[in-house]
Scaffold this active site. Structure first.
Site, PDB file in Angstrom:
ATOM      1  N   ASP A 164       0.815  -1.208   0.000  1.00 13.59           N
ATOM      2  CA  ASP A 164       0.000   0.000   0.000  1.00 13.59           C
ATOM      3  C   ASP A 164       0.852   1.262   0.000  1.00 13.59           C
ATOM      4  O   ASP A 164       0.761   2.102   0.876  1.00 13.59           O
ATOM      5  CB  ASP A 164      -0.942  -0.026   1.210  1.00 13.59           C
ATOM      6  CG  ASP A 164      -1.872   1.171   1.251  1.00 13.59           C
ATOM      7  OD1 ASP A 164      -2.096   1.772   0.186  1.00 13.59           O
ATOM      8  OD2 ASP A 164      -2.364   1.514   2.338  1.00 13.59           O
ATOM      9  N   GLU A 404       4.681  -7.376   7.166  1.00 13.85           N
ATOM     10  CA  GLU A 404       3.381  -7.947   6.821  1.00 13.85           C
ATOM     11  C   GLU A 404       3.474  -9.090   5.801  1.00 13.85           C
ATOM     12  O   GLU A 404       2.838  -9.060   4.745  1.00 13.85           O
ATOM     13  CB  GLU A 404       2.437  -6.856   6.328  1.00 13.85           C
ATOM     14  CG  GLU A 404       2.103  -5.853   7.421  1.00 13.85           C
ATOM     15  CD  GLU A 404       0.932  -4.942   7.077  1.00 13.85           C
ATOM     16  OE1 GLU A 404       0.416  -5.014   5.931  1.00 13.85           O
ATOM     17  OE2 GLU A 404       0.523  -4.156   7.950  1.00 13.85           O
ATOM     18  N   TYR A 456      -5.140  -2.202  13.176  1.00 15.57           N
ATOM     19  CA  TYR A 456      -6.051  -1.117  12.824  1.00 15.57           C
ATOM     20  C   TYR A 456      -7.476  -1.408  13.289  1.00 15.57           C
ATOM     21  O   TYR A 456      -8.435  -1.044  12.608  1.00 15.57           O
ATOM     22  CB  TYR A 456      -6.013  -0.887  11.311  1.00 15.57           C
ATOM     23  CG  TYR A 456      -4.675  -0.396  10.825  1.00 15.57           C
ATOM     24  CD1 TYR A 456      -4.362   0.959  10.842  1.00 15.57           C
ATOM     25  CD2 TYR A 456      -3.710  -1.289  10.368  1.00 15.57           C
ATOM     26  CE1 TYR A 456      -3.124   1.416  10.404  1.00 15.57           C
ATOM     27  CE2 TYR A 456      -2.469  -0.843   9.925  1.00 15.57           C
ATOM     28  CZ  TYR A 456      -2.183   0.509   9.946  1.00 15.57           C
ATOM     29  OH  TYR A 456      -0.957   0.959   9.514  1.00 15.57           O
ATOM     30  N   GLU A 492       2.483  -0.268  13.778  1.00 16.35           N
ATOM     31  CA  GLU A 492       1.566   0.525  12.959  1.00 16.35           C
ATOM     32  C   GLU A 492       0.205   0.574  13.634  1.00 16.35           C
ATOM     33  O   GLU A 492      -0.310  -0.456  14.081  1.00 16.35           O
ATOM     34  CB  GLU A 492       1.396  -0.046  11.554  1.00 16.35           C
ATOM     35  CG  GLU A 492       2.595   0.080  10.638  1.00 16.35           C
ATOM     36  CD  GLU A 492       2.290  -0.417   9.223  1.00 16.35           C
ATOM     37  OE1 GLU A 492       1.095  -0.407   8.836  1.00 16.35           O
ATOM     38  OE2 GLU A 492       3.229  -0.817   8.535  1.00 16.35           O
TER      39      GLU A 492
END
Length: 580
Positions: A164, A404, A456, A492
């Site tokens: 991303d 990731e 997230y 993150e």
């Protein structure tokens, strides 16, 4: 590979400027003889990504060709010359005066060619072919077909790139012609340990020098200089310098020494190299991360080398600005998400006292058999190049070998076991980690010294429900600690925020929502003593590919805008972190 420095034995010509540039969408340049020179090129700035410089190049990933002319100073044609590229993304092939010098795969890390025999007096023609196209067998992998077994947990899939952030292409950092002695220092490795009130600094020197050569190693600063001579044996020498009552490097006091290595023959020096070094130790003990034997908690950011027009290109003023705004918030650390940053960025981290988790370009790895062995070879090569480049930076406190990875495959465990063992064999002085979005099922966590997790909740899941997301976060952190009993860094967490959008009560994409999200996450993290750090995603908004998840082709999770203006969240972090 030593960073280019100038002294009485070493000289550098900087090749930045406007190069000829010609896209090659039909991939016909080789067949048409473009390594000898091409017609129809237009000026393009180097260093900088090509994608934002011209409107017709935004989504073009190559192949493309660069060319420039260089003229040698008088007498340089009799010297040993190296041509160094600090970063070219992704595949680079280089020709000088029509002679193929070689190739390099992978952006973000330097490579060099000995051009002593290829260069000539007067004008020289340098040609570079760059191919940034995405492919599953490259690292990072791109154009990977989505597979539900890989899972995305609370991150959305980006099948076009499988990562991303925008895949900027081009010559991203400096290009230099370096004059070095015929027999020269090739690498310097520095390690330090603490013994009571003293420090022992071990220096290993590799060089291309014949028998009878002496390496003189001198350490200066914070007291009396220390010097040791050692005979070169089989192209290498190792010395130990004892430093009484050393000034230790830390983020509160980033004390640096000057290390000079000279090569001498019959008492006369013929090569010299000087670099700053710091004396400090890093270790993981129980649930703690220790710097110089004292517990430390990281607070800071993930960030990108990303700026309007220049893309991922080196802009020294932006580096200064980013350190300034990080210091303003009270940050003490960052991770080089998701690739090695410029050597200039690392130098300033040493000088300014920032703690750095240094990451390879291995983002979005997947483990299907097709191309797996090639990706393994690339990951190992990048790790070797990264450790060789950055191991002497006191700011680097950990190696991150991937971000990731889609680890729900049998091949993931042996893949990471091998890479972690390689990292420790290259450098036993720093902890090793993998940054995961898989969590409890992450195969690599069994081998890591520190757990790094991206989460997230309250954004991609529990959408708009921050308290529910934080409850889920707390449960997962507790479960991870019960299973692995290792310190953890939340590397993150964040929420997309449109600067200037406000809502009461807080709503997604508003500045109030981002503030509330970060405040609640920090509450959860601060209540768990084994959480030894947190990095907000992201320092600044950054460019991505076009998708329905990304308004305007931007990831808006920055607490600053892309042009470095603060959102409300930046002010909130400054208050929470005690910034200046």
């Amino acid at each position: 590979m030593l960073y280019p420095r100038v002294n009485r034995f070493r000289h550098v010509i900087e090749l930045s400027g406007f190069w000829e540039f010609l896209p090659d969408p039909m991939d016909q340049g080789l067949a048409q003889g473009w390594p000898q020179g091409m017609d129809g090129g237009q000026p393009l700035a180097v260093p900088a990504s090509w994608n934002d410089q011209r409107t017709d190049l935004r989504d073009f990933l190559g192949p493309a060709w660069y060319a420039t002319e260089l003229e040698l100073p008088q007498g340089w044609d009799q010297e040993r010359l190296l041509l160094r590229f600090d970063s070219v993304n992704y595949l680079a092939s280089v020709w000088l005066n029509g002679t193929h010098l070689g190739d390099h795969e992978g952006g973000h890390l330097p490579f060099a060619f000995d051009v002593t025999r290829a260069v000539r007096s007067g004008q020289n023609r340098l040609v570079l072919r760059v191919d940034g196209r995405l492919a599953p067998d490259r690292v990072p992998p791109g154009n990977v077909p989505p597979d539900p077994r890989d899972g995305f947990l609370n991150n959305p899939p980006f099948p076009a790139a499988s990562f991303d952030f925008f895949p900027f292409c081009g010559i991203h950092r400096q290009v230099r012609l370096c004059r070095v002695p015929a027999q020269a220092i090739e690498s310097i490795r520095v390690d330090s340990t603490l013994e009571a009130a003293d420090a022992v600094v071990t220096v290993q020197v590799r060089c291309d020098a014949r028998p009878g050569t002496v390496a003189r190693v001198q350490l200066r600063g914070h007291g009396q200089p220390v010097s040791v001579d050692a005979d070169i044996s089989s192209g290498a020498a190792a010395v130990r310098l004892r430093v009484a009552r050393p000034a230790l490097w830390s983020f509160e006091s980033p004390s640096l020494y000057s290390l000079e290595v000279q090569l001498l023959r019959a008492g006369e020096p013929f090569d010299s190299y000087t670099q700053p070094v710091g004396i400090r130790t890093v270790e993981v003990r129980g649930d703690q991360l220790l710097l110089n034997g004292r517990p430390v908690v990281l607070k800071g950011f993930g960030r990108h080398e990303d700026f309007p027009i220049t893309g991922r290109g080196l802009v020294p003023a932006v580096i200064v600005r980013d350190y300034d705004i990080m210091k303003w918030t009270g940050a003490n650390s960052f991770r080089t998400t998701h690739y090695p940053y410029s050597e200039e960025m690392m130098d300033l981290a040493d000088r300014l006292g920032f703690l750095v988790i240094d990451e390879t370009p291995a983002v979005g790895l997947f483990f299907s058999e097709d191309g797996l062995e090639r990706r393994r070879t690339l990951c190992a090569g990048y790790l070797r190049e990264l450790v060789e480049r950055d191991r002497n930076h006191p700011s680097v406190i950990a190696w991150s070998i991937a971000n990731e990875p889609h680890s729900r495959r049998p091949a993931a465990a042996p893949f990471f076991k091998e890479l972690v063992e390689l990292a420790r064999s290259l450098d036993h002085t720093r902890p090793v980690t993998v940054v995961s979005h898989v969590g409890l099922e992450e195969e690599a966590f069994a081998f890591c010294d520190i757990l790094c997790l991206n989460r997230y909740y309250g954004w991609y899941t529990e959408t708009g429900r921050i308290d529910e997301g934080c409850a889920r976060l707390g449960e997962e952190l507790d479960a991870l600690h019960r299973r692995f009993a290792k310190p953890l860094i939340l590397t993150e967490f964040g929420a997309d925020t449109v600067s200037g959008v406000h809502a009461e009560p807080p709503e997604m994409f508003s500045e109030e929502y981002q503030v509330r999200f970060l405040e609640r996450y920090l509450e959860v993290l601060s209540s768990r003593p084994w959480v030894v750090g947190h990095h907000v995603w992201n320092l600044c908004d950054f460019k991505t590919g076009q998708s329905i998840q990304r308004v305007g082709g931007m990831n808006l999770k920055g607490v600053f805008t892309r042009d470095r203006r603060p959102k409300m969240a930046a002010h909130a972090l400054r208050r929470l972190w005690g910034g200046r």
